[in-house]
Design an enzyme around this catalytic site. Structure first.
Site, PDB file in Angstrom:
ATOM      1  N   GLU A  13       1.277  -1.053   0.000  1.00  0.00           N
ATOM      2  CA  GLU A  13      -0.322  -0.011   0.402  1.00  0.00           C
ATOM      3  C   GLU A  13       0.825   0.969   0.304  1.00  0.00           C
ATOM      4  OE1 GLU A  13      -2.365   3.072  -0.118  1.00  0.00           O
ATOM      5  OE2 GLU A  13      -0.712   2.432   2.012  1.00  0.00           O
ATOM      6  N   CYS A  60      -5.980   5.355   4.546  1.00  0.00           N
ATOM      7  CA  CYS A  60      -5.041   4.056   4.531  1.00  0.00           C
ATOM      8  C   CYS A  60      -6.239   3.166   4.356  1.00  0.00           C
ATOM      9  CB  CYS A  60      -4.083   3.228   4.958  1.00  0.00           C
ATOM     10  SG  CYS A  60      -4.169   1.852   4.368  1.00  0.00           S
ATOM     11  N   CYS A  63      -5.715  -0.495   5.482  1.00  0.00           N
ATOM     12  CA  CYS A  63      -5.871  -0.959   6.771  1.00  0.00           C
ATOM     13  C   CYS A  63      -7.165  -0.003   7.129  1.00  0.00           C
ATOM     14  CB  CYS A  63      -4.664  -1.309   7.252  1.00  0.00           C
ATOM     15  SG  CYS A  63      -3.553   0.297   6.884  1.00  0.00           S
ATOM     16  N   HIS A  67      -8.152   2.610  11.575  1.00  0.00           N
ATOM     17  CA  HIS A  67      -7.337   4.243  12.399  1.00  0.00           C
ATOM     18  C   HIS A  67      -9.049   3.962  12.706  1.00  0.00           C
ATOM     19  CE1 HIS A  67      -3.620   4.809  10.388  1.00  0.00           C
ATOM     20  NE2 HIS A  67      -3.889   3.454   9.561  1.00  0.00           N
ATOM     21  N   ARG A 448      -0.956  -4.613  10.896  1.00  0.00           N
ATOM     22  CA  ARG A 448       1.071  -4.616  10.050  1.00  0.00           C
ATOM     23  C   ARG A 448       1.360  -3.582  11.582  1.00  0.00           C
ATOM     24  NH1 ARG A 448      -2.684  -4.091   7.107  1.00  0.00           N
ATOM     25  NH2 ARG A 448      -2.267  -4.457   4.370  1.00  0.00           N
ATOM     26  N   SER A 471       3.571   1.520   9.885  1.00  0.00           N
ATOM     27  CA  SER A 471       4.922   1.419   8.728  1.00  0.00           C
ATOM     28  C   SER A 471       6.016   2.535   9.381  1.00  0.00           C
ATOM     29  CB  SER A 471       3.722   1.492   7.461  1.00  0.00           C
ATOM     30  OG  SER A 471       3.669   0.325   7.361  1.00  0.00           O
ATOM     31  N   CYS A 515       2.440  -0.147   4.741  1.00  0.00           N
ATOM     32  CA  CYS A 515       1.644   0.664   4.071  1.00  0.00           C
ATOM     33  C   CYS A 515       2.167   2.107   4.537  1.00  0.00           C
ATOM     34  CB  CYS A 515       0.771   0.652   5.568  1.00  0.00           C
ATOM     35  SG  CYS A 515      -0.873   1.114   5.129  1.00  0.00           S
ATOM     36  N   CYS A 518      -0.066   4.831   4.938  1.00  0.00           N
ATOM     37  CA  CYS A 518      -0.152   5.346   6.831  1.00  0.00           C
ATOM     38  C   CYS A 518       1.583   5.978   7.174  1.00  0.00           C
ATOM     39  CB  CYS A 518      -0.187   4.757   7.257  1.00  0.00           C
ATOM     40  SG  CYS A 518      -1.567   3.715   7.232  1.00  0.00           S
TER      41      CYS A 518
END
Ligand code: SF4
Ligand code: SF4
Lengths: 536, 322
Positions: A13, A60, A63, A67, A448, A471, A515, A518
């Site tokens: 991502e 994102c 994912c 959030h 993640r 990330s 990701c 993010c």
């Protein structure tokens, strides 16, 4: 010494650029950089706090829901909201179902192509009708001279699986996984309205009011996911992990320095209180914790007796020594609740838009392997006993183990919801007005890894909003002590025998499931500028 | 063994039938057109080239596209289109990915799908791929495209990033106004498919419609197909009766208010042009209002800058006071 750049690093991502130095066929140094920014925290400043979960979901789309959850928790912490049991169950179910399809999509669709010689399908000589259909599809593409999106690709090497039966089976599961993900999203939309982006998860719980019939259909779809995980996904991961990829696993390929951090997730107790780390703290299915490195990286041979410390959230800081930001003079690191975002494009030696998160001044790997280490998964202990080590393969294995536990245990939550719905309407929301001032923290262990949102409310509006995302923990740059971030650590030592075919670089990075949208969400509102990343 | 004989045409044909039937249904076309659509797909060998660019995207539109079940997303990917460049799906990385993009551009005549907003501030430096600014990539890719489909609120009108510091816009529009940034590309058919994320059925049907008829469906002033964006949520809402009789949700936690009109919780249904109320989301699973969540009008060019705060009733709809 040669420098290799992989940009775009695909099947992740976001936009990620990886640069490595190779000497005598081995990576000796590495840098990771995100190349896109939108300015998320700035978008939120001055807004109604109720907007935050909807808006941060859009950080994102892969994912997404995590959030929403962390943001809701931060607001609930600031507003003093306790969830109802139905609210907790629906939010849990969303998170659980999402987790599982996210993990198997990562394995089959995002990662498997790094380990499969897909052209081996043409040699499949078995008689399974399903596999023959897959063979005819792929061979059809080949004969029509058009094999996108499977080609072009890096050349398979000695770690690529090329047994025709295995490859054909895994590609058939690739196709099945895409279909099951769509079905999972339908199932989750019963609780969230639309997927991706779970709109109906709001501060105070969940606005959906599913009927008994809808919940029963949800249960049916859930069972189908469970069947796939138990009968297909977990056996596939075990088969390649203990089979063709075991030598790779035994070499500690792609390991970080061995520090792991996980946050708690999926509370199973009664209604959670805002005080105990939002609702994540109440008897979580997976506990939070910290496991500290033990010297040489990937040197653990037995993980059955690791020392696991509780998370002290005040120990989280972010450094900006090698990031395009300035802190006040004399300050090296700041807690996210006091986070500052002052851009400095002229900064000497900086090379990333990501800050460098640290726990008690140390780097931390976050994500499935961290969750597995902190929770001491028996399957992971067994894998170490069989010769497996920390790194790429252990990450894939942890994802499978997590998926199995979540999807099987989640059935009890659906049954409880059905029982409650039979007794009357589901009250999924506990609404409270926005306070004039307040501060809140929301934490969750996203697929993640460790995710935290911090909110400060002033005059009924958002004054400051900060996110420290998985990330960023994993892909962040060096800190003030020159300690490299986890991606950079993981790449060093990896073999790159053919400079035109850096397949090991993408295998390592993809095993973290990056990701990047993010991770790169900060931008200065005054300079409106990003630096073209140049690595010194 | 003869490789060609391994193809199973009946499998492919069945998949085409599904795609064709769906497209006719979604655009409100007669099912009698289904054979024509199937034929067009087959003559194509089902392989129209598609380039899918991601700018300031969250990848949610890609996720949404992959949620197609009838037909499955993988049958679209393998039988209906030839996806030459898509960062999240393609096997290639780095130089190989770049080469695939360049070769397809040189061939020309492809469908270009844009996901994510395009940052114009600082001459486009807020988003780069392979060291190139996204604005330049869009311009070069648009030039040889047969048609452009902008997916999601971001690629159409700027979406949520439009509220940030990067001057994030859609291909044609910044909110409601045309920005003319890509005018030098020349006139192209541009189809806008807003909502956050894009609706998978609207996208799949638009691609197939284009492949079949070679034309774009009838569009409104913001380049949205009338077939999908011609009607207003509020006029068709199942909660409309409660609006008329003054039964409003004021406390989400009160079970007596389940099913009431959401306008006091900020519902923007009166300005939202879409067919979510009929099409629903996730293969008829649910949609925002049925899940008790106000419509935030993510189908509109005003979203999000001019529709925030999302959950407060302070938008002037020009309706009589409640
Ligand atoms: S305001 Fe919203 S919920 Fe109420 S009737 Fe209109 S569209 Fe439906
Ligand atoms: S119902 Fe409204 S908010 Fe929901 S997807 Fe449709 S336009 Fe967007």
């Amino acid at each position: 010494m040669t420098r290799i750049v992989v940009d775009p690093l695909t099947r992740i991502e976001g936009h990620l650029r990886i640069e490595v130095e190779v000497e005598n066929g081995v990576i000796t140094d590495a840098w990771s950089a995100g190349t896109m920014a939108r300015g998320w925290e700035k978008i939120l400043q001055g807004r109604d706090p109720w907007d935050a979960p909807y808006v941060t979901s859009r950080v994102c789309g892969v994912c997404e829901g995590v959030h929403t959850i962390a943001s809701n928790q931060a607001i609930e912490d600031a507003f003093g909201i306790e969830l109802t049991e139905a609210g907790r169950l629906m939010r849990n179910l969303f998170s659980a179902g999402y987790y599982v399809h996210d993990h198997f999509i990562h394995f089959y669709v995002l990662s498997a192509l790094d380990f499969l010689d897909i052209m081996a399908i043409a040699s499949y000589e078995g008689s399974d009708p399903g596999l023959l259909a897959v063979k005819s599809k792929i061979v059809g593409l080949v004969s029509a001279g058009d094999t996108s999106p499977f080609t072009p690709r890096y050349t398979p090497d000695e770690f690529s699986v090329n047994d025709p039966e295995t490859v054909t089976t895994l590609v058939s599961h690739y196709l099945k996984a895409i279909e099951l993900k769509a079905k999972s999203q339908k199932m989750l939309s019963y609780l969230t309205g639309i997927q991706p982006h779970p709109n109906a998860l709001m501060p105070g719980g969940c606005t959906a009011t599913p009927s008994v019939e809808v919940l029963q259909d949800l249960r049916k779809l859930w069972q189908e996911q469970a069947d796939f995980v138990n009968n297909v996904y977990v056996p596939d991961v075990m088969a390649v992990g203990y089979g063709p990829l075991l030598p790779l696993a035994a070499s500690g390929f792609g390991a970080t320095n061995g520090n792991y951090l996980a946050f708690p997730m999926l509370p199973q107790g009664g209604s959670a209180s805002a005080g105990d780390i939002s609702f994540g703290g109440s008897n979580p299915m997976f506990r939070g914790g910290v496991v500290k490195a033990n010297g040489e990286r990937a040197s653990r041979t037995d993980i059955s007796n690791l020392t696991v410390e509780d998370v002290d959230y005040s120990q989280i800081t972010e450094s900006v020594t090698y990031s395009w930001y300035d802190y006040p003079a004399g300050v090296d690191a700041l807690h996210p609740s006091e986070g500052v975002t002052d851009f400095n494009l002229q900064k000497q030696d900086a090379y990333s838009f990501l800050k460098a998160p640290r726990y008690n001044a140390e780097t931390m790997e976050v994500g499935p392997l961290a969750r597995g280490m902190v929770n001491q998964f028996p399957e992971l202990v067994d894998f170490f006993n069989a010769g497996g080590r920390e790194g790429v393969v252990a990450r894939h294995l942890s994802r499978a183990v997590i998926s199995k536990q979540i999807i099987n245990d989640g059935l009890a939550w659906i049954d409880r919801l059905i029982e409650m719905r039979l007794a009357g309407p589901l009250v999924g929301m506990n609404e409270k007005p926005v306070p004039k001032t307040g501060r809140g923290m929301g934490v969750w262990d996203a697929p993640r890894g460790a995710l935290g949102h911090w909110i400060e409310v002033d005059n009924w509006r958002i004054k400051n909003y900060q996110m420290v995302v998985p990330s960023t923990w994993n892909a962040g740059p060096r800190d003030e002590n020159g300690v490299k971030g986890p991606y950079e650590q993981a790449l060093i030592g990896a073999p790159v025998p053919d400079l035109d075919n850096p397949i090991n670089v993408v295998r390592i990075i993809r095993s973290f499931d990056p990701c990047i949208a993010c991770a790169v969400h900060l931008i200065d509102p005054h300079t409106n500028q990003r630096k073209v990343v140049k690595v010194a | 063994m003869d490789i060609a004989s391994l193809r199973k045409p009946e499998l492919t044909r069945r998949d085409f039938m599904k795609v064709a039937g769906m497209t006719a249904a979604y655009f409100g076309l007669s099912q009698a057109l289904t054979p024509q659509i199937v034929q067009a797909l087959e003559e194509n060998n089902g392989k129209a080239a598609v380039i899918w660019l991601e700018g300031q995207s969250c990848t949610g539109c890609t996720e949404s596209f992959l949620n197609n079940l009838e037909p499955t997303a993988s049958s679209i990917l393998l039988d209906t289109i030839s996806l030459r460049y898509h960062e999240t799906a393609m096997a290639a990385s780095g130089h190989q990915a770049e080469t695939a993009l360049e070769e397809t551009i040189a061939e020309g005549g492809y469908v270009l799908v844009i996901e994510g907003s395009i940052p114009l501030a600082e001459d486009g430096a807020f988003c780069t791929v392979a060291g190139r600014k996204f604005t330049d990539i869009v311009r070069d890719t648009a030039r040889n495209a047969a048609a452009i489909i902008c997916v999601g609120s971001c690629a159409t009108y700027g979406g949520i990033p439009r509220s940030g510091p990067t001057d994030a816009v859609g291909y044609l529009f910044r909110g409601k106004e045309l920005h003319h940034y890509f005018d030098d590309v020349g006139p192209k058919p541009v189809i806008n498919l807003p909502t956050c994320p894009v609706h998978n059925e609207r996208l799949t049907a638009t691609i197939v419609h284009y492949l079949t008829f070679g034309t774009v469906p009838e569009l409104d002033q913001y380049n949205r197909p009338y077939a999908f964006y011609g009607k207003i949520q509020h006029d068709n809402c199942t909660r409309r009766g409660n609006y008329e009789t003054g039964r409003f949700v004021t406390d989400f936690g009160d079970p007596n208010q389940h099913g009431y009109c959401l306008i006091l919780k900020g519902c923007k249904g009166p300005i939202a042009r879409q067919d979510c109320w009929n099409r629903k989301w996730n293969n008829r699973g649910n949609y925002c209002i049925d899940a008790g969540h106000p419509c935030v009008a993510c189908s509109e060019p005003d979203f999000y800058e001019d529709t925030s705060p999302l959950y407060a009733h302070d938008y002037d709809f020009g309706l009589p006071p409640l």
